[in-house]
Scaffold this motif. Structure first.
Motif: not given
Length: 284
Positions: A166-169, A180-183, A218-219
């Motif tokens: 899913t998205v960050k939020r 999110y960042e770890r994945s 994009e990320d």
């Protein structure tokens, strides 16, 4: 209160599985009590994938140490590791004449190696017992620990996949113990460590905005991921997160076109896509 959608639109329809290949595999699975996530996860694409000679197997038991809001797998104290499992899975794959196997697992935060040793042994066992079978390994984040991820890179399955979901939020709500960042870091690390093809999947319909989806795609591309799958979230049971919206096929086409414009090697984007959908095509 947010409105929850109960009525499935007409495009969320699945043909009943048919065909000689499917029937043969079904009989083998029943006869030998083989454990495929295709069946236990009631996947909508089971008939199509089995017809193509692709199936997904879950290792390290069926009880997860995490409690994601979207997932139908049980949470709790997992069983002890079964070190015969790599052999059993590999024999199942040979017996079913699987051309492309997707291996996945529950999270095993209870283990010192987080299950990575058994993961590597399973890949090696499949290579030994069913050498003609190609593999995708859909792995947990192993809490981002490099030495655990290295074990997978060393055995070099054709594809290593780790789902962003899913998205960050929404990550905290949807994937309670994940980050999110770890994945993203896991996916980036796999590529930097020398993995040929990396892959991730995202579910839509959990309340994300269009801009958030574009940002997530994009990320993911910025983490040098090769393959992305985008599909509709469907609620496994009433206890799980509700579906906030059904994304139209046209919107999926728009997201798919955007992903292709960023240079992904392969993109799957439509309502019934699951992370292992058309997995056999992702190795070429």
């Amino acid at each position: 209160m947010e409105e929850v959608i109960n009525q499935k639109p007409k495009w969320i329809r699945v043909k009943l599985p048919t065909g000689k290949n499917y029937r043969e595999l079904r009989n083998l699975v029943d006869k030998y009590k083989l454990n495929t996530i295709c069946q236990s996860g009631s996947c909508p694409n089971m008939g199509e994938c089995w017809g193509e000679g692709t199936a997904t197997f879950m290792i390290l038991g069926n009880i997860c140490t995490r409690s994601c809001g979207f997932c139908g797998v049980k949470t709790g104290k997992p069983m002890d590791v079964n070190w015969d499992e790599p052999e059993k899975v590999a024999r199942s794959i040979k017996l079913m004449k699987i051309k492309h196997a997707v291996l996945t697992s529950v999270d095993r935060d209870d283990l010192k190696d987080m299950g990575s040793i058994l993961w590597a042994e399973t890949v090696n066992a499949v290579r030994r017992i069913s050498p003609g079978t190609t593999m995708e390994t859909l792995i947990p984040d192993f809490q981002g620990v490099a030495k655990h991820l290295d074990r997978l890179v060393e055995v070099a399955p054709e594809v290593i996949s780790h789902n962003m979901e899913t998205v960050k939020r929404l990550t905290r709500e949807v994937r309670i113990q994940a980050k999110y960042e770890r994945s993203l870091d896991v996916l980036r690390y796999l590529k930097e460590a020398g993995q040929n093809r990396t892959k991730t999947g995202v579910m839509l319909g959990l309340g994300e905005t269009k801009d958030e989806v574009f940002q997530t795609i994009e990320d993911i591309r910025n983490a040098n991921v090769d393959i992305i799958t985008l599909g509709q979230y469907l609620q496994p049971t009433k206890k799980h997160l509700p579906v906030k919206s059904f994304i139209t096929p046209e919107e999926f086409d728009e997201y798919g076109a955007f992903a292709r414009s960023l240079g992904f090697r392969h993109v799957e984007s439509s309502p019934l896509v699951r992370s292992s959908y058309h997995a056999e095509k992702h190795i070429h």
